[in-house]
Design an enzyme around this catalytic site. Structure first.
Site, short mmCIF file in Angstrom:
data_model
loop_
_atom_site.label_atom_id
_atom_site.label_comp_id
_atom_site.label_asym_id
_atom_site.label_seq_id
_atom_site.Cartn_x
_atom_site.Cartn_y
_atom_site.Cartn_z
N PRO A 2 0.82 -1.21 0.00
CA PRO A 2 0.00 0.00 0.00
C PRO A 2 0.86 1.27 0.00
O PRO A 2 1.72 1.44 0.86
CB PRO A 2 -0.80 -0.10 1.31
CG PRO A 2 -0.59 -1.49 1.81
CD PRO A 2 0.71 -1.96 1.25
N GLU A 3 0.65 2.11 -0.99
CA GLU A 3 1.29 3.42 -0.99
C GLU A 3 0.19 4.46 -1.11
O GLU A 3 -1.00 4.11 -1.02
CB GLU A 3 2.32 3.50 -2.13
CG GLU A 3 3.33 2.35 -2.01
CD GLU A 3 4.71 2.64 -2.58
OE1 GLU A 3 4.99 3.78 -2.93
OE2 GLU A 3 5.50 1.68 -2.66
N LYS A 51 -0.45 8.28 3.32
CA LYS A 51 -0.78 6.87 3.43
C LYS A 51 -1.71 6.58 4.61
O LYS A 51 -1.91 5.44 5.00
CB LYS A 51 0.52 6.05 3.56
CG LYS A 51 1.37 6.15 2.28
CD LYS A 51 2.49 5.16 2.25
CE LYS A 51 3.69 5.62 3.04
NZ LYS A 51 4.80 4.66 2.98
N ASN A 163 7.94 2.24 -0.66
CA ASN A 163 9.10 1.53 -1.20
C ASN A 163 9.10 1.40 -2.72
O ASN A 163 10.15 1.48 -3.35
CB ASN A 163 9.11 0.12 -0.60
CG ASN A 163 10.39 -0.16 0.13
OD1 ASN A 163 11.21 0.74 0.33
ND2 ASN A 163 10.59 -1.40 0.52
N ARG A 248 14.79 -1.02 4.98
CA ARG A 248 13.85 -1.52 3.99
C ARG A 248 14.64 -1.84 2.73
O ARG A 248 15.56 -1.13 2.36
CB ARG A 248 12.80 -0.45 3.64
CG ARG A 248 12.04 0.12 4.83
CD ARG A 248 10.71 -0.54 5.09
NE ARG A 248 9.83 -0.56 3.96
CZ ARG A 248 8.87 0.34 3.73
NH1 ARG A 248 8.71 1.36 4.54
NH2 ARG A 248 8.07 0.21 2.71
#
Ligand SMILES: [Zn+2]
Length: 258
Positions: A2-3, A51, A163, A248
């Site tokens: 999810p972005e 977000k 990401n 990440r």
């Protein structure tokens, strides 16, 4: 993953299903808020902020964040769910639809007039009415020694990127994610590109950065070990984070990016 685009789309769907209606069911399964019952309250609207998802119900806001695995699903009341019930964190329903939040990384119920305490720290929202590229640029430039891959992900600078966009933006601008902000040329064009990409993807179920809607949708994200779509060099992977707890994975082409 999810972005900002995913959250924007979720908010839009939830808003269409719930706004203006009265809740006939409110079942919150997050321990700290399990006694909150907003049954009988009216849903004013559901909006995204970067977000974060804000459901404004009665005098309250249900604030959620999808993090890695979270999702809001809409069902006809009584139909079976696509995820197991033990993963449900909140169930809100009216006469015709049931909204179920699964595996929410964050869920809290706050008084509506204290919303700013929850999301006020966020930078300009790439998909928001308040989008301000100059402010986003100034925020990022504030720390010139910081890696661009970290600055793009910092929601205080600009809100909505995750990401996937981080990796894709660095590739498209030919910049290594580890390059310090102060050494990235034409940063304003990178921010403009971020806006264009997320805007183009906001109503699509599949995120695309290559322009190919059918296949090969991304340049480098999730493609470590495979050949670069542009030059054939093997895509590399590595970790990036402000500290060990926040590492990440990211990926890049060592030939196309420097
Ligand atoms: Zn390449």
């Amino acid at each position: 993953m999810p972005e900002g685009d995913t959250v924007y789309r979720s908010a839009k769907q939830l808003n269409a299903a719930l706004a203006g209606t009265v809740l006939t069911r409110c079942d919150i399964r997050v321990p700290a808020f399990a006694t909150v019952d907003l049954t009988g309250e009216r849903v004013h609207e559901v909006v995204s902020r970067g977000k974060h998802l804000l459901m404004r119900v009665g005098a309250y806001t249900l604030h959620s964040h999808l993090k890695m695995e979270g999702a809001w699903h809409l069902y006809r009341p009584g139909s079976s769910w696509f995820r197991p019930a033990f993963l449900a964190r909140a169930i809100l329903a009216n006469d015709s639809v049931e909204a179920v939040g699964f595996e929410l990384g964050l869920f809290e119920v706050i008084e509506r007039d204290r919303e700013n305490e929850a999301v006020g720290y966020l930078g300009p929202d790439l998909l928001g009415a308040d989008w301000d590229p100059q402010l986003a640029l100034a925020n990022i430039q504030h720390e010139p020694a910081r890696e661009i891959g970290l600055a793009l992900l910092d929601q205080r600078n600009l809100a909505g990127l995750g990401n996937v966009y981080r990796a894709e933006l660095c590739f498209l601008r030919g910049v290594l994610p580890t390059r310090p902000v102060g050494e990235v040329g034409e940063l304003e064009q990178m921010i403009e590109l971020a806006r264009r990409l997320i805007e183009a993807n906001k109503d699509r179920p599949q995120r695309v950065t290559t322009g190919n809607l059918r296949r090969d949708r991304l340049w480098v994200y999730g493609r470590a070990g495979q050949p670069c779509r542009r030059c054939g060099t093997t895509i590399q992977r590595g970790e990036l984070g402000d500290n060990e707890l926040q590492l990440r994975v990211t990926s890049w082409c060592p030939a196309c990016q420097s």
